[in-house]
Structure formats: structure tokens, C-alpha cells
Design a protein around this motif. Structure first.
Motif, PDB file in Angstrom:
ATOM      1  N   ILE A  70      -7.665  13.974   9.308  1.00 43.84           N
ATOM      2  CA  ILE A  70      -9.078  13.576   9.217  1.00 43.84           C
ATOM      3  C   ILE A  70      -9.446  13.254   7.772  1.00 43.84           C
ATOM      4  O   ILE A  70     -10.135  12.262   7.504  1.00 43.84           O
ATOM      5  N   ALA A  73      -7.909   9.860   6.894  1.00 42.93           N
ATOM      6  CA  ALA A  73      -8.615   8.762   7.570  1.00 42.93           C
ATOM      7  C   ALA A  73      -9.998   8.540   6.954  1.00 42.93           C
ATOM      8  O   ALA A  73     -10.419   7.390   6.755  1.00 42.93           O
ATOM      9  N   GLN A 146      -9.899   0.726  11.714  1.00 46.17           N
ATOM     10  CA  GLN A 146      -9.940   2.138  12.083  1.00 46.17           C
ATOM     11  C   GLN A 146      -8.782   2.534  12.996  1.00 46.17           C
ATOM     12  O   GLN A 146      -8.272   3.655  12.887  1.00 46.17           O
ATOM     13  N   ASN A 149      -5.954   2.834  10.608  1.00 44.87           N
ATOM     14  CA  ASN A 149      -6.270   3.930   9.707  1.00 44.87           C
ATOM     15  C   ASN A 149      -6.024   5.284  10.373  1.00 44.87           C
ATOM     16  O   ASN A 149      -5.295   6.131   9.840  1.00 44.87           O
ATOM     17  N   VAL A 150      -6.604   5.508  11.522  1.00 42.86           N
ATOM     18  CA  VAL A 150      -6.521   6.818  12.178  1.00 42.86           C
ATOM     19  C   VAL A 150      -5.095   7.106  12.652  1.00 42.86           C
ATOM     20  O   VAL A 150      -4.580   8.212  12.448  1.00 42.86           O
ATOM     21  N   THR A 151      -4.443   6.134  13.264  1.00 41.83           N
ATOM     22  CA  THR A 151      -3.082   6.392  13.738  1.00 41.83           C
ATOM     23  C   THR A 151      -2.121   6.644  12.582  1.00 41.83           C
ATOM     24  O   THR A 151      -1.269   7.534  12.665  1.00 41.83           O
TER      25      THR A 151
END
Length: 173
Positions: A70, A73, A146, A149-151
Motif C-alpha cells: 500500500i 502504491a 493504477q 501500479n497496484v499489481t
């Protein structure tokens, strides 16, 4: 104090105060992924050490992994927003103007690989915080950004924490 001394202090603190481990992992990953701040935060080195603490029972894996993911990200999301908001002014701002070669390298990387550049840029120290800035400057669609980014943050956090945790478990710690 050198990098090793700084890392040792952080790891000693986390070992003594394991309940702070997720928060510290979040802060380190956020700083490591945030444009400009990433130049001064040696988080990768310290997060690898977190894996050993996890294996030794000093901190729970899942909350530390989630916090690191988190934080990473969110750091990239802020960098993206800075690039999107400031566009052409960002490279002229201090301290980015002192690193024109890094910005040019990040731009070439992003233009060549697009969304995959955002994903794989996470795994390259110098490009980690620059590529999201450039993605914002070039108005990459936020949803695509995103997703990458998140993965990539989830995988990055796993790859930093799991190997040393697994090695310590294999050694019987």
C-alpha cells in the motif's frame, strides 16, 4: 551514519517493537516510491531485512506485506499526480532539474513500454519513482496506471519480504 548503521537502527527498533512493523514498512515503501524522497530513503535494503524479522517471529507477514504494498502504491500514485498536475514544470523544479539524465531515461523507458513500463519500472531502483511522474506528465489514463501500479507494488513487496523470510525459516529460525 552510513546506510548500514541506519538500517540496523530501524531493524533493531522493529525487532523491539514488532507492532510498529507494518507502519514502518508503509512509511519506508511510500518514501522509496515517492519522487524526490526516493533519492534519500534507502528502504529496499531495510525491507529485505524485515523478511528476516518476520521469519524470526518478530512481525506478522501479511500485515507487513500489505503495508509495504500500500505504501509503495500510494507513493507512486502521489508521484503520478505530481506529474499530472505540474506536467512540463516538474522537470524544471528542484531537485528534479539536477537529474536531467534520469528524467530522460525514465521518459524513454515509459514511452517505449507504456503501462508495462510502469509495472517493470517499480523493480528498477533509479526508475522506481520517476516513471510514475512521467506517466502523469504524459497523461496516462489513471485506471491503466493504477492497475500497473497496484499489481507491481504487491509483487515488489512480496519479492522484498518473502526471500529472506523463507531463508530464515529454512535455516530453522
Amino acid at each position: 551514519m552510513g546506510l548500514e548503521g541506519y538500517a540496523r537502527q530501524v531493524l533493531d527498533f522493529v525487532e523491539a517493537h514488532a507492532h510498529w512493523a507494518p507502519w514502518i514498512a508503509f512509511i519506508l515503501a511510500f518514501g522509496e516510491s515517492l519522487v524526490v524522497v526516493s533519492l534519500f530513503v534507502p528502504a529496499t535494503f531495510i525491507l529485505v531485512g524485515f523478511g528476516a524479522l518476520i521469519a524470526a517471529g518478530g512481525a506478522p507477514f501479511l500485515p507487513v506485506w500489505a503495508a509495504a504494498a500500500i505504501g509503495a502504491a500510494l507513493g507512486d500514485a502521489v508521484s503520478y499526480w505530481i506529474g499530472h498536475h505540474f506536467k512540463d514544470r516538474a522537470p524544471r523544479a528542484w531537485p528534479l532539474r539536477n537529474f536531467p539524465g534520469l528524467l530522460a531515461r525514465g521518459e524513454r523507458f515509459f514511452l517505449r513500454f507504456g503501462v508495462w513500463g510502469v509495472f517493470f519500472g517499480r523493480f528498477s531502483g533509479p526508475l522506481r519513482a520517476i516513471v510514475p511522474l512521467i506517466a502523469g506528465m504524459f497523461a496516462m489514463p489513471p485506471l491503466l496506471f493504477q492497475i500497473a501500479n497496484v499489481t507491481s507494488a504487491m509483487l515488489w513487496a512480496l519479492l522484498l519480504l518473502a526471500p529472506s523470510a523463507a531463508a530464515m525459516k529454512a535455516l530453522g529460525y
